[in-house]
Every structure is written in C-alpha cells, then in structure tokens.
Write a protein that holds these residues in place. Structure first.
Motif, PDB file in Angstrom:
ATOM      1  N   PHE A 197       0.851  -1.203   0.000  1.00  0.00           N
ATOM      2  CA  PHE A 197       0.000   0.000   0.000  1.00  0.00           C
ATOM      3  C   PHE A 197       0.875   1.236   0.000  1.00  0.00           C
ATOM      4  O   PHE A 197       1.735   1.397   0.857  1.00  0.00           O
ATOM      5  CB  PHE A 197      -0.907   0.014   1.231  1.00  0.00           C
ATOM      6  CG  PHE A 197      -2.016   1.036   1.148  1.00  0.00           C
ATOM      7  CD1 PHE A 197      -3.308   0.645   0.818  1.00  0.00           C
ATOM      8  CD2 PHE A 197      -1.770   2.388   1.390  1.00  0.00           C
ATOM      9  CE1 PHE A 197      -4.333   1.583   0.731  1.00  0.00           C
ATOM     10  CE2 PHE A 197      -2.790   3.324   1.303  1.00  0.00           C
ATOM     11  CZ  PHE A 197      -4.081   2.919   0.973  1.00  0.00           C
TER      12      PHE A 197
ATOM     13  N   ILE B 291      -2.489   4.929  -4.148  1.00  0.00           N
ATOM     14  CA  ILE B 291      -3.450   6.025  -4.215  1.00  0.00           C
ATOM     15  C   ILE B 291      -2.744   7.356  -4.005  1.00  0.00           C
ATOM     16  O   ILE B 291      -1.892   7.494  -3.140  1.00  0.00           O
ATOM     17  CB  ILE B 291      -4.628   5.831  -3.214  1.00  0.00           C
ATOM     18  CG1 ILE B 291      -5.643   6.972  -3.350  1.00  0.00           C
ATOM     19  CG2 ILE B 291      -4.158   5.682  -1.786  1.00  0.00           C
ATOM     20  CD1 ILE B 291      -6.959   6.728  -2.630  1.00  0.00           C
ATOM     21  N   GLN B 292      -3.087   8.309  -4.875  1.00  0.00           N
ATOM     22  CA  GLN B 292      -2.570   9.671  -4.708  1.00  0.00           C
ATOM     23  C   GLN B 292      -3.602  10.449  -3.914  1.00  0.00           C
ATOM     24  O   GLN B 292      -4.760  10.548  -4.300  1.00  0.00           O
ATOM     25  CB  GLN B 292      -2.324  10.320  -6.070  1.00  0.00           C
ATOM     26  CG  GLN B 292      -1.883  11.768  -5.936  1.00  0.00           C
ATOM     27  CD  GLN B 292      -1.293  12.335  -7.218  1.00  0.00           C
ATOM     28  OE1 GLN B 292      -0.926  11.593  -8.114  1.00  0.00           O
ATOM     29  NE2 GLN B 292      -1.207  13.648  -7.297  1.00  0.00           N
ATOM     30  N   LEU B 293      -3.141  11.026  -2.810  1.00  0.00           N
ATOM     31  CA  LEU B 293      -4.061  11.752  -1.935  1.00  0.00           C
ATOM     32  C   LEU B 293      -4.018  13.245  -2.216  1.00  0.00           C
ATOM     33  O   LEU B 293      -3.226  13.709  -3.031  1.00  0.00           O
ATOM     34  CB  LEU B 293      -3.713  11.482  -0.472  1.00  0.00           C
ATOM     35  CG  LEU B 293      -4.205  10.171   0.153  1.00  0.00           C
ATOM     36  CD1 LEU B 293      -5.726  10.043  -0.018  1.00  0.00           C
ATOM     37  CD2 LEU B 293      -3.536   8.943  -0.384  1.00  0.00           C
TER      38      LEU B 293
ATOM     39  N   ILE C 159      -1.083  15.301   4.666  1.00  0.00           N
ATOM     40  CA  ILE C 159      -1.844  14.945   5.864  1.00  0.00           C
ATOM     41  C   ILE C 159      -2.691  13.714   5.546  1.00  0.00           C
ATOM     42  O   ILE C 159      -2.731  12.737   6.281  1.00  0.00           O
ATOM     43  CB  ILE C 159      -2.754  16.113   6.289  1.00  0.00           C
ATOM     44  CG1 ILE C 159      -1.917  17.350   6.590  1.00  0.00           C
ATOM     45  CG2 ILE C 159      -3.612  15.723   7.480  1.00  0.00           C
ATOM     46  CD1 ILE C 159      -2.731  18.625   6.763  1.00  0.00           C
ATOM     47  N   ALA C 160      -3.361  13.791   4.405  1.00  0.00           N
ATOM     48  CA  ALA C 160      -4.208  12.680   3.968  1.00  0.00           C
ATOM     49  C   ALA C 160      -3.365  11.438   3.687  1.00  0.00           C
ATOM     50  O   ALA C 160      -3.799  10.315   3.951  1.00  0.00           O
ATOM     51  CB  ALA C 160      -4.995  13.080   2.723  1.00  0.00           C
TER      52      ALA C 160
ATOM     53  N   GLY D  40      -2.776   9.744   6.912  1.00  0.00           N
ATOM     54  CA  GLY D  40      -4.037   9.161   7.367  1.00  0.00           C
ATOM     55  C   GLY D  40      -4.342   7.875   6.626  1.00  0.00           C
ATOM     56  O   GLY D  40      -4.689   6.850   7.218  1.00  0.00           O
ATOM     57  N   ALA D  41      -4.178   7.930   5.310  1.00  0.00           N
ATOM     58  CA  ALA D  41      -4.530   6.768   4.486  1.00  0.00           C
ATOM     59  C   ALA D  41      -3.624   5.576   4.779  1.00  0.00           C
ATOM     60  O   ALA D  41      -4.101   4.436   4.858  1.00  0.00           O
ATOM     61  CB  ALA D  41      -4.463   7.138   3.007  1.00  0.00           C
TER      62      ALA D  41
ATOM     63  N   ILE E 117      -2.052   4.934   7.539  1.00  0.00           N
ATOM     64  CA  ILE E 117      -2.358   4.403   8.877  1.00  0.00           C
ATOM     65  C   ILE E 117      -3.631   3.553   8.786  1.00  0.00           C
ATOM     66  O   ILE E 117      -3.696   2.446   9.319  1.00  0.00           O
ATOM     67  CB  ILE E 117      -2.519   5.533   9.912  1.00  0.00           C
ATOM     68  CG1 ILE E 117      -1.180   6.259  10.115  1.00  0.00           C
ATOM     69  CG2 ILE E 117      -3.021   4.973  11.250  1.00  0.00           C
ATOM     70  CD1 ILE E 117      -1.286   7.534  10.930  1.00  0.00           C
ATOM     71  N   GLY E 118      -4.637   4.066   8.065  1.00  0.00           N
ATOM     72  CA  GLY E 118      -5.868   3.303   7.863  1.00  0.00           C
ATOM     73  C   GLY E 118      -5.577   1.960   7.203  1.00  0.00           C
ATOM     74  O   GLY E 118      -6.060   0.911   7.631  1.00  0.00           O
ATOM     75  N   ALA E 119      -4.741   1.993   6.174  1.00  0.00           N
ATOM     76  CA  ALA E 119      -4.406   0.761   5.453  1.00  0.00           C
ATOM     77  C   ALA E 119      -3.664  -0.210   6.362  1.00  0.00           C
ATOM     78  O   ALA E 119      -3.906  -1.423   6.317  1.00  0.00           O
ATOM     79  CB  ALA E 119      -3.559   1.093   4.232  1.00  0.00           C
TER      80      ALA E 119
ATOM     81  N   LEU F 106      -3.936  -0.413   9.607  1.00  0.00           N
ATOM     82  CA  LEU F 106      -4.919  -0.981  10.540  1.00  0.00           C
ATOM     83  C   LEU F 106      -5.721  -2.092   9.858  1.00  0.00           C
ATOM     84  O   LEU F 106      -6.166  -3.036  10.493  1.00  0.00           O
ATOM     85  CB  LEU F 106      -5.860   0.115  11.047  1.00  0.00           C
ATOM     86  CG  LEU F 106      -5.252   1.148  12.008  1.00  0.00           C
ATOM     87  CD1 LEU F 106      -6.202   2.318  12.207  1.00  0.00           C
ATOM     88  CD2 LEU F 106      -4.911   0.506  13.341  1.00  0.00           C
ATOM     89  N   ALA F 107      -5.901  -1.943   8.546  1.00  0.00           N
ATOM     90  CA  ALA F 107      -6.634  -2.968   7.801  1.00  0.00           C
ATOM     91  C   ALA F 107      -5.715  -4.099   7.359  1.00  0.00           C
ATOM     92  O   ALA F 107      -6.090  -4.941   6.548  1.00  0.00           O
ATOM     93  CB  ALA F 107      -7.326  -2.336   6.599  1.00  0.00           C
TER      94      ALA F 107
ATOM     95  N   ASN G 203      -0.246  13.204  11.975  1.00  0.00           N
ATOM     96  CA  ASN G 203      -0.660  11.808  12.003  1.00  0.00           C
ATOM     97  C   ASN G 203       0.484  10.845  12.317  1.00  0.00           C
ATOM     98  O   ASN G 203       0.246   9.690  12.648  1.00  0.00           O
ATOM     99  CB  ASN G 203      -1.341  11.426  10.689  1.00  0.00           C
ATOM    100  CG  ASN G 203      -2.769  11.957  10.635  1.00  0.00           C
ATOM    101  OD1 ASN G 203      -3.394  12.166  11.670  1.00  0.00           O
ATOM    102  ND2 ASN G 203      -3.280  12.178   9.450  1.00  0.00           N
TER     103      ASN G 203
END
Lengths: 283, 381, 90, 201
Positions: free
Chosen positions: B29, B58-60, B64-65, B68-69, B71-73, B75-76, B95
C-alpha cells in the motif's frame, strides 16, 4: 426483520464494557444519530465485523467508542483520510465516518472535497450542530450569520457553510440531509447512503443546546427540537417555495442520488485487467 | 557459506531502490502526494503496485491525507508506506504522532531538501534530523534510519518495514537529495537472503484479545480490521483495551510501554557501520551522503599517515550511544560533518560529555560536504 | 402506529441512563411521560401510550424502551449478528 | 564480466540543452558501464529550475573500486553540446582532461585542445532524425574511451530501447563510432591508456 425495535436493538450493539450514559450533554442530538446509524446497519443486515466506524475529533468523535463495531477515533478533520486508506486496503468493509461540522467543513474541508471528487466508497456522516461543542462553543463554518458564540461575541459575521451544496459541487454520489427530530426520515436516508456505491454524504442537523442554543435564544434543549420541527421542510416542497419564503427554512431529504462506481471499484477493475493480460501473455 | 544464486543487478536511482526494497519487504500500500526530491518513489510505485497481486496505490490530496490513508491501510492489515520531502514532512507530523500512539506500523521516507519552508527544493540538506526525532508533539519514542548509497536505500527500506512491523511503530527513513538522486548499480537480493518480518496476529478468541496489552516484548499482536477482532483505536491516551483513559496509572503504563518496547531493543535497532575505527585517533561520525565523502576522506587521511576512522550511522534515533562510546575509548577527537548547523553533533556531544574535542563541519548552502573539506579538518589533527 | 394500539404497550425508562433533557416528555402525543422530582423521565400514564415510538427514537441516551405488554421478553440474541450482508462492501 | 581496464576514479560530465537527450545518454552509458562492463558507476544529474529552464547536465563517476563520493568534482571528460554548457563547465575539467564538443553549436572553444564532431547535423543528415544525436555521441565516446567495449555498450544500448527505435539507434551508434575513429584518429584515447594517468589519488 425482528419484532424488537428501537432501543432494544441499539442496546445489543452498544459496548457493554463502556460506561453509560455516554458523555454527551442532556438533549444533545448526537446520541439520536448514533441510534439511527445502528438501526440502519441492523436493517441492512451487515455483520458488525464488516463495519468500520471512523470518527474525527470533537463531540461527534466520541460516539465511536460506544458501539461494538471496528471503531477508530482519528485526528481532527482527518477521519476521511483514514477511511480512504481502510476502504482501499479492504474494499469488503463498510466504512462509515462520523464527523462534526468543524471537523468536516473547516479543518477537514479539503479531505471532504476530495473524498467526494474521488468517489471513494465511504459513507460520511456530518453531524452539524453549528458550533465547536467540545472546546466550549466557538464559532464553526456552520454557525449561522449573527449568532453569538465564544469567538463571535458580537455576532457571527459570515454566512454559514452549506454542507449539501459543498458536497454537490464536489461531485458526491449521494447527498442528503436530515435532522434528529425527523428520525425516521434520517434513518431512511442513512440506510440508503450506506447501501449505495461510491461516496455518500448525510448531513444530520443535531442541536447543541449547551454551547449554541443557550447563547442564541433557545432556552432549553426542547426549544431546539421545536426549531427543527418548524424549520425543516422536505426538499421537494422547499423547491416550490418562492425565494422570499426560503430564508429560515431548512430543506431536508435527498439532494443527489447517483450510482457511479466507487474509486475502489474502478481501481480493482483496473488491477483485474492487468491480471487478465498477464495470464494471456503468460500463455 | 553456501554458494548463492546470482543476484539480479540493476542501475537504479536511490528513490528507485526504495521501491525495490519496499516491495521485497511486502509493502502493498502506497499513499502519497508528490514533492521534490522524493517524487520518483511515488511515480515508480504508481506503475509497479497496481501490477502486483494485491498492491494498492493512491494519490491523496495532501501529505496529511497520505499519512491518514497509510495508517488506515495498516490498521486494515497492509504493510503501508509514504514518501515525502521538506514541507510535506512537516504536514505529516500530526498523524505521525497518531501512528505512534495507536501503535500502527508504517514507513515514512523523507528525502531531505534544504529548508526551512520551501527552501531549496532540489538541493540536498540534512536539516530534518531533529524534526524526525521531535517533530510531532508529545513525548514519544521513534525509530529513524538513514542510508548513504543506493544499495543501502534498498536494504534500509526493508529494515524500516521490519522494524515497523516488529515494534508496531512508525519508522522514518531519512534520505537526502544526493542519495535519492544518484544512480548506481545495485544487487537485488534473492528470496531467502534477507529477513522479512510481519506483525504477529492474535491467536486467542476475540473476546480475550487486548490490542494494547502489557507483554514481555511490549508489543501486542495486531489483527487486521474486519477479521473478527473488534476493538477501538484512538489517539487519546488509552487503556489496554484501547478505550480512552486519563487514570494516571493507566497513562503511565501506556507511555512507559511504548518507550520500553523500543528502549529494550537498542541492540536490534541501533545500526552502524564502522570503517577503520579500531585504532583510530580521529573518528568521523557521519550519515547519509556525507558518510560517503567521509569514507573517502578517511581513506585519504590513512594514506597520509593519520589514523582516521568512520562511524557511519544507519540508525539516527534512538542514537547509537553504545557504538559512540566504544570509539571514544581510544579516539582523541571526533569530527561530525553534516549538511545542517549541527543537528546530529548535538547527540554526539551529549554522549561525549566533553571527553574529547568534537569538531563540526556544517554546510547549509545546498551543497554536499566534500571529501576534501573533511580531509582538511582531519589533517588538522 | 395508530390509536388502536393504545394501552397495549409497556414503557420502560432506565433512570440511570436518563439525563432529563425532556424531549420525550415535550413531544409525547399522549402525555405518557413526565419529569419527576429528580429531573428524570418517569412513566405516569402508560395505558395512554399509542405506541408512536417517538420517545424511543428520540431518546439521545437510549434510556426508553417501548415493547408489547403481552410479550415483555423477546429473544435478544436473535438479530445480533445476521450474516446476510448487503450494502457497499458486499 | 571482467573489467577491461583498471580505473581509479574517472569522471564524465555530459552537458548541453534540455531536449538533447543528455540525461538519457548518461543513464544508458552509466548502465552499460555498470551492468555490462562491471564497473562501479554513480550517475547524478541536474534537477529543478535549471533542468526545466533549458540547460541540462548529467555526471558519471566510474571506478573499479567502490565509489565513496558520488558526485563529479574534477572532470576527466567533459562533453559539451552547447556553447553555454561549454563555458559553464570547462573550469571543472582537470588539467589533462579531454573536452568533446558539438562543433556546430560550440563555436568558441575555451581551448584549442578539444575533439569536435557536428553530432546534430550528423544525426539529421545520416540517420534522418535529429533526436538520435545522443546515440551518435555515445558511439563516438565508445571509441574514444579505451575502457569501453564497443560491442558491450551497443548491446546495453539495445537492451534499454523499445524495439521500434532499436535499429535506427544502432545505426546512429555505429556512425558515431566510425566517425570518431576517422576524424579523431586511432590513438586519441591513449591519453587515458597510460597507467600513470589513470591512477590518480
């Protein structure tokens, strides 16, 4: 559907090892939104392991801790960024973000715009109470013109931000607004929002009597619910009103309903294409 | 050693080597936002990841995003990373702190450029060293690694992922523009020639799982979201179950554990390379591209009859105190060349405690410290 | 719900969870509920309940439950984890 | 593959205008020397405004030993494909270093000791496309530099090009090699063939 309704369903989804009542003030609408969300998920029959609730910072951010889903309490304004990562990492999950108005529209405004533009398959709940509640009642982008707050003691100088118009402009797939007075309607749009592909946004108008109402001529929490009852009008009827009668009315209902595939669907379709090609090329 | 399979060789940029290393380490990721001079990492990832089995790119909308992304990934259940430079690194600090508090493994590559602010976008610098250590607010441990050549870019990226997963913590890999933008021949190690560590996942029934439990290693197993272990993740100080807590004894337990899980593994985390230090009178302590200049300078000093040595730091933080103390046993002076006003020399001086003279060579003009500059200082004795 | 349901409901309030905001009392069409001396909601005219569900839906603290008088106990585990997924991810 | 000649540290700078394919030239030559010939090579290049604004620079450091300092600081060979580049970088050429210029574009050489070929017009006239100019330069340098094996470099060039433009570049490479041999003379690379000259530092 089971015969049990209302709060009995909700009780089953609450975390039994958490202390209740929750931390929110008496009459705060956030609890009603949480209840509505639980009933929506229940009615869709989604297993709780597949639900991820991603919350921002503020009063609304505190909701996540109480429900027995996968819950993530993130940083101020960034809930959608975490949600985007989770959804892309595992598109099978139902990812729902809970944000406040300051959270989603001010510090997180850019993330909201781009989540909508990208059409990531996330449901965004914006709990709009017109104020920064947790920090003690400072004005937010959604604070109505002229309102008194801790940081606009002489009256809010600018017009309140319209979440629905913003989401529409940014290209969201599904945009709706409800209030915590019109709970059944809110439940209906929330259920639809979760079931849709792509990015869905539901703005829930939920009163903050403690920080907003008291300073703005709403003597009790009940007064705020009376205001919602009076001000809210279905979007269809709102459209029919002449301009001069729209001033104090709050259109609720569904504003945009499209079925464009979510970003994650398009991404994984692209990947599948590559894999097909590799298999072909391999032979 | 058994005869090994021939390794594939490529002629690659430092930034390219980071991607190779990440993919070998199991990164699936990447979320990011383009910024010079780290952009090639993102560009190459955007081409490579979609073609791997489960890779997501993914390009955010901003840095900041991006944090975030990832960290979310993570966690998943994904091994996730981002890369950035200068101003982007500043934006990621928020973050980054969250990842430390929520104990989420992620890898953040910062290709340093001149600062502050927009600074010198295309010139090298090493000005983010103390920011990497202390950039996010609050008292926190952090692992910061570095690389000085293209081969090391690959190796240290693998190491960064391994440490992130082993210690459930974000790991920062600090590169500089020179290292990132140099092309060199590198060897891609074959499978089995390097270690890949993946986070442990819980093996008890979900009801008994505690995401932030006190364990011997200080690290709890970490299940991916959606696997049946439902728990709460927060950036607030929390109890063992992940629920917010302000009770002093629980706060202390948490904070001590997230420090301890790093502190008690210094021997595993602190990596250095020593060149001719055994009998050195003058020891140069350097990292990143400056370590390459230092290596040449040390070699030239030896040719000129001065017993010089190089302590090359691959781990910047936690600072390799033990290794520094070892060279201090015989060194008569230390030299710390770096492309900043003296960010790492602070750490060296802290360990040195006035025992021997510490001389610094500082450049902040967007130019690399050259071998001749270092040699000159070495020869001064 | 209609008036024909009148008198068939059992209304339970959990005082521990009630914060006394008064929304239920204010909007109850049959005036079943009142705030007591402690400021908490109490059921005073249960037989008048028309089962509209307003109080239950609008209680921000999940402190009110309205169920059938005849069947006070329902199987609680029934719907806790239905595996018929619909919606976005499925 | 065995290195044909021991090199201590050999520094080349390619310089000229954006669009001349200078970075590609450096990358291909670097790759050929690193992977084909087995040398240690570091390649660095200009970034940022100056790279966008028209001028372009690409450096190679080549050595049989591991390279510590990756940047070029004292050039053994400067390839200047524009007058401005020639003016800017000539001072970095070490004494005894060799200057190669695009003879149509560099009208004033700062020294009378230089090697020149009209690379652009050669590519235009003999190959049919001006874009093949950098490959003509590569061919010429493959002749000039005694440690470059012509066949290995050509193979390396072909391995990185898409099949569509492979043939035309091979042609350009051979042209450059042939002309360099003809114009510059068989013994032009002897300056580096001498052992003493090569082992500096």
């Amino acid at each position: 559907m089971s015969e049990i309704t209302g709060n009995e369903i909700i009780h089953q989804y609450l975390r039994h090892n958490k202390k209740f009542p929750h931390v929110l003030c008496a009459g705060c609408g956030h609890g009603i939104v949480l209840g509505t969300l639980i009933r929506s998920i229940h009615s869709l029959g989604i297993p709780r392991d597949d639900v991820v609730v991603v919350a921002g910072i503020g009063c609304s951010g505190r909701l996540a801790v109480y429900v027995d889903f996968n819950t993530i309490h993130t940083t101020h304004g960034r809930a959608l960024t975490f949600a985007t990562g989770i959804k892309m990492a595992n598109p099978k999950l139902n990812v729902i973000t809970i944000m406040g108005d300051g959270d989603a529209l001010s510090i997180g405004g850019n993330h909201l715009i781009h989540a909508a533009r990208r059409n990531i398959g996330v449901t965004a709940l914006v709990l709009n109470n017109n104020i920064y509640g947790m920090t003690g009642g400072q004005s937010s982008p959604a604070t109505p013109l002229g309102s008194t707050t801790m940081t606009s003691p002489y009256g809010q100088l600018d017009k309140s931000f319209d979440t629905v118009e913003l989401a529409k402009g940014a290209g969201a797939n599904y945009v709706a607004r409800g209030t915590v007075f019109h709970v059944r309607k809110l439940e209906k749009i929330m259920t639809e929002a979760i079931a849709r592909p792509g990015f869905s946004l539901v703005e829930a108008i939920t009163p903050c009597h403690t920080q907003y109402g008291r300073k703005n001529k709403y003597k009790s929490p009940v007064d705020m619910y009376k205001w919602m009852k009076k001000a809210a009008i279905s979007v269809e009827r709102y459209e029919e009103l002449p301009e001069d009668q729209r001033e104090d009315r709050l259109p609720i209902g569904v504003f945009v309903a499209k079925d464009r595939p979510g970003f994650e669907e398009r991404y994984f379709a692209m990947k599948a294409e590559f894999q097909k090609k590799t298999v072909k090329g391999g032979k | 050693m058994a005869r090994r399979k021939k390794r594939k060789e490529i002629f690659a940029l430092g930034n390219e080597a980071v991607v190779e290393g990440a993919l070998l380490a199991g990164c699936s990721f990447y979320g990011g936002y383009p910024i010079t001079p780290s952009t090639e990492i993102m560009e190459i990832m955007s081409a490579r990841l979609p073609k791997t089995e489960d890779g997501v790119f993914i390009q955010l909308e901003d840095e900041i995003a991006s944090m975030g992304a990832i960290i979310g990934a993570s966690l998943a259940g994904r091994k996730a990373m981002t890369a950035t430079s200068g101003p982007g690194f500043s934006l990621m600090q928020e973050n980054l702190g969250y990842a430390i508090m929520a104990e989420t493994p992620v890898v953040l590559v910062n290709v340093m450029r001149g600062g502050p602010s927009t600074g010198l976008p295309t010139c090298p610098a090493q000005g983010d060293v103390q920011q990497a250590r202390w950039g996010t607010h609050g008292d926190h441990p952090i692992i910061v690694l570095s690389a000085s050549n293209v081969q090391e870019c690959l190796e240290m990226t693998i190491t960064a992922f391994n440490m992130a997963e082993k210690y459930r913590t974000p790991v920062i890999l600090l590169l500089d523009e020179v290292t990132a933008h140099t092309r060199e021949k590198i060897e891609i190690p074959n499978e089995g020639e390097f270690e890949v560590f993946s986070r442990t996942i819980p093996s008890m029934p979900p009801e008994w799982y505690k995401p932030y439990e006190e364990t011997v290693r200080g690290v709890s197993p970490m299940p991916p979201i959606g696997s049946g272990y439902r728990f709460h993740v927060t950036g607030l100080t929390h109890d063992r179950n992940g629920f917010p807590s302000q009770r002093p004894e629980e706060v202390v337990e948490l904070m001590e554990r997230i420090h301890r899980k790093i502190d008690q593994f210094f021997y595993d985390i602190q990596l250095v390379e020593e060149i001719d230090t055994d009998d050195a009178d003058v020891v140069v302590i350097a990292y990143g591209c400056v370590a390459r200049s230092a290596e040449l300078a040390v070699q030239q000093a030896r040719e000129n009859g001065v017993k010089a040595g190089l302590l090359k730091l691959k781990t910047l933080f936690p600072y390799p105190r033990r290794h520094t103390e070892r060279v201090l046993a015989h060194a008569k002076s230390l030299i710390v060349p770096e492309m900043n006003m003296g960010q790492m020399s602070r750490e060296v001086k802290r360990v040195n405690m006035g025992r021997v003279p510490v001389r610094t060579i500082n450049r902040i003009d967007g130019q690399i410290v050259t071998p001749s500059e270092i040699l000159k200082v070495i020869m001064q004795g | 719900m209609a008036k024909k349901d009148k008198g068939k409901s059992k209304v339970t309030v959990y005082p521990d969870w009630c914060k006394g905001c008064g929304i239920c009392v204010e909007f109850c069409p049959a005036k079943v509920l009142e705030l007591n001396a402690q400021g908490k909601c109490t059921v005073v005219r249960e037989e008048d309940c028309i089962r509209c569900g307003f109080c239950e839906l609008h209680c921000p603290d999940f402190a009110i439950v309205v169920r059938d008088k005849e069947f006070p106990q329902k199987d609680k585990s029934e719907n806790s984890d239905k595996k018929t997924a619909t919606g976005k991810g499925a | 593959m065995k290195s044909p000649q021991e090199l201590d540290r050999f520094e080349i700078r390619f310089s000229g205008l954006g669009g001349q394919g200078i970075i590609t030239l450096g990358k291909i030559m670097g790759q050929g020397l690193a992977l084909g010939h087995g040398y240690n090579v570091t390649q660095t290049q200009s970034y940022g405004p100056e790279a966008r604004g028209g001028s372009s620079r690409c450096d190679l450091v080549i050595s049989s030993k591991p390279i510590s300092y990756p940047k070029a600081e004292s050039l053994d060979l400067l390839v200047a494909l524009s007058q401005e580049a020639c003016n800017t970088y000539y001072p970095y050429l070490k004494s005894g270093g060799v200057l190669v210029v695009e003879s149509d574009l560099v009208k004033q050489s700062p020294t009378n000791r230089f090697l020149g070929l009209p690379f652009t017009n050669l590519a235009k006239d003999k190959i049919g496309i001006a874009q093949a100019m950098n490959t003509v330069v590569l061919g010429s340098l493959s002749f000039l530099l005694p440690f470059v094996n012509q066949g290995t470099m050509r193979k390396s060039l072909e391995s990185v090009l898409p099949s569509k433009i492979k043939a035309i570049n091979t042609k350009a490479f051979n042209l450059g090699y042939r002309l360099a041999k003809k114009q510059w003379g068989d013994d032009v690379g002897d300056v580096w063939r001498d052992e003493e000259d090569l082992t500096r530092r």
